[in-house]
Design an enzyme around this catalytic site. Structure first.
Site: not given
Ligand code: MEV
Length: 427
Positions: A82, A266, A282, A380
């Site tokens: 991202e 998130k 992991d 972005h």
């Protein structure tokens, strides 16, 4: 590493960045070349890691800069697809520097393993029976991993819980608490559980069903704090107070509303997972632990807390489970994970956890600062437009040209990119 060299690092070519990294970190250039992907995990190595292997899957790897964690300058490798995440972390780490950087700590590396005990007629009596044999069971569990014992780890406690109400009625759960030191610990825990299960069955007369670790690693927590001096928050037309209060309002939203909290967390995991992944750990385990921890009081909420101190500075706090290791598993097998650990100069799993939780806090701040001011899209756009250009089939100089045009048109979509490309190529 800090400030103006950051700009230079961004402007360097890929190979120059590697040289610069080698100079700054002291890790030899040859070793760093593993990070380019050219000499990284081979299909043959992958074949030893998973079933039906056919190859490897690669992701972009970048390095976040400007981080100070517990007084130590460090470079943080991040594997993520991202755009804006690595830049966001680096920029917030820079803001945090004048407040001393990040202060982080961990609890003992204690993991929890669970045994599900079924067909128990007298729950309370069975619970007592098992606890009467606590020391024997811990001794049995200790025998399974002499290496861990040598390094000071091993079983710490045995707890018996009652689940009063479930789809199958009431039952017992045994928790084996196990200090796994520098390992992630899943194997140690699961082996120990399978070892003690027959003995627990014998003692209790119960049927021991599941034997598996819990990813809600709430005895293996990592915490980070940072203070951003008020004056450093101002930018453009935004006063420092506007930015700070906007961040506090944004945090209040996440604290109060699970819909917002999921997105807020998130953003934290954007930073956390990228380092977890780069070090071969992991990330599903860390994700599961994070979200379960966020719901620990019965309502899903923000993992972080943002407040202001008496002087009006912005203060951040993040606490979350952090089951990561630096020995065993993919951390040992994956060549890039090894180099990533060297680059960060972490020598214990606790140090790694402290870096990761600091990056999570920085990432959270980056998102909140953007959302509370100019919005997330502006930052972005540039890299996103490049990604769309590449996805549409642009090559070489077409990529930047197409990305610029898409940005100018404020239409960053693959269909439009393909259309422009087609027109150009016709000419
Ligand atoms: C995007 O990957 C992450 C954010 O949505 C996080 C947030 O909203 O806090 C920007």
């Amino acid at each position: 590493m800090p400030d103006e060299s950051d700009v230079k690092f961004y402007e360097l070519s890929l190979s120059d960045r590697l040289e610069q990294l080698s100079k700054e970190s002291g890790v030899p250039l040859e070793a760093l070349k593993v990070l380019t992907g050219e000499a990284s995990l081979s299909p043959e190595q992958a074949n030893h890691m998973v079933e039906n292997a056919i190859g490897v899957f690669v992701l972009p790897l970048g390095v976040a800069r400007n981080f100070i964690v517990n007084g130590r300058e460090l470079l943080v490798p991040m594997a993520i697809e991202e755009p804006s995440v690595i830049a966001g972390a680096s920029f917030m780490a820079k803001l945090a520097r004048s407040g001393g950087g990040f202060t982080a700590e961990t609890t003992q590396p204690e993991m929890i393993g669970q045994l599900q005990l079924l067909d128990v007629s007298d729950l309370e009596q069975t619970r007592k029976k098992i606890l009467d044999h606590r020391d024997d069971l811990l001794k049995l569990a200790a025998g399974v991993d002499p290496v861990l014992l040598r390094f000071g780890g091993g079983p710490r406690d045995l707890i018996v819980r009652t689940i009063e109400d479930s789809a199958i009625g009431a039952f017992l759960v045994v928790h084996l608490i196990y200090d796994v030191r520098d390992a992630m610990g899943a194997n140690a825990i699961n082996t120990a559980l399978e070892k003690i299960a027959p003995k627990v069955a014998e003692i209790s007369g119960a049927r021991v069903h599941l034997r598996i670790l819990s990813n809600l690693a709430d005895r293996r927590l990592a915490r980070a704090t940072c203070t951003i001096p008020l004056a450093d928050l101002a930018f453009g037309d935004y006063s420092a107070e506007m930015v700070r209060d906007g961040i506090l309002e944004a945090w209040a939203f996440a604290e109060a509303d699970p819909y917002r909290a999921a997105t807020h967390n998130k953003g934290i995991m954007n930073g956390v997972d990228a380092v977890v992944l780069a070090t071969g750990n992991d990330w599903r385990a860390v994700e599961a632990g994070a979200h379960a921890y966020a719901a620990r009081n019965g309502r899903y909420t923000s993992l972080s807390t943002w407040t202001k101190d008496k002087a009006g500075n912005l203060c951040g706090f993040l606490e979350m489970p952090m089951a990561v290791g630096i020995v065993g598993g993919a951390t040992r097998v994956h060549p890039a994970a090894q180099v990533a650990l060297k680059l960060m100069k972490v020598e214990t799993a606790a140090q790694l956890a402290e870096v990761i939780v600091s990056v999570g806090l920085a990432q959270n701040l980056a998102a909140l600062r953007a959302l509370a001011t100019e919005g997330i899209q502006r930052g972005h756009m540039g890299l996103h437009a490049r990604q769309v250009a590449v996805a549409a089939g642009a090559v070489g100089s077409e990529i930047d040209r197409l990305a610029n045009q898409l940005t100018q048109e404020k239409t960053i979509r693959t269909d439009r990119a393909e259309q422009i490309l087609k027109e150009w190529r016709k000419q």
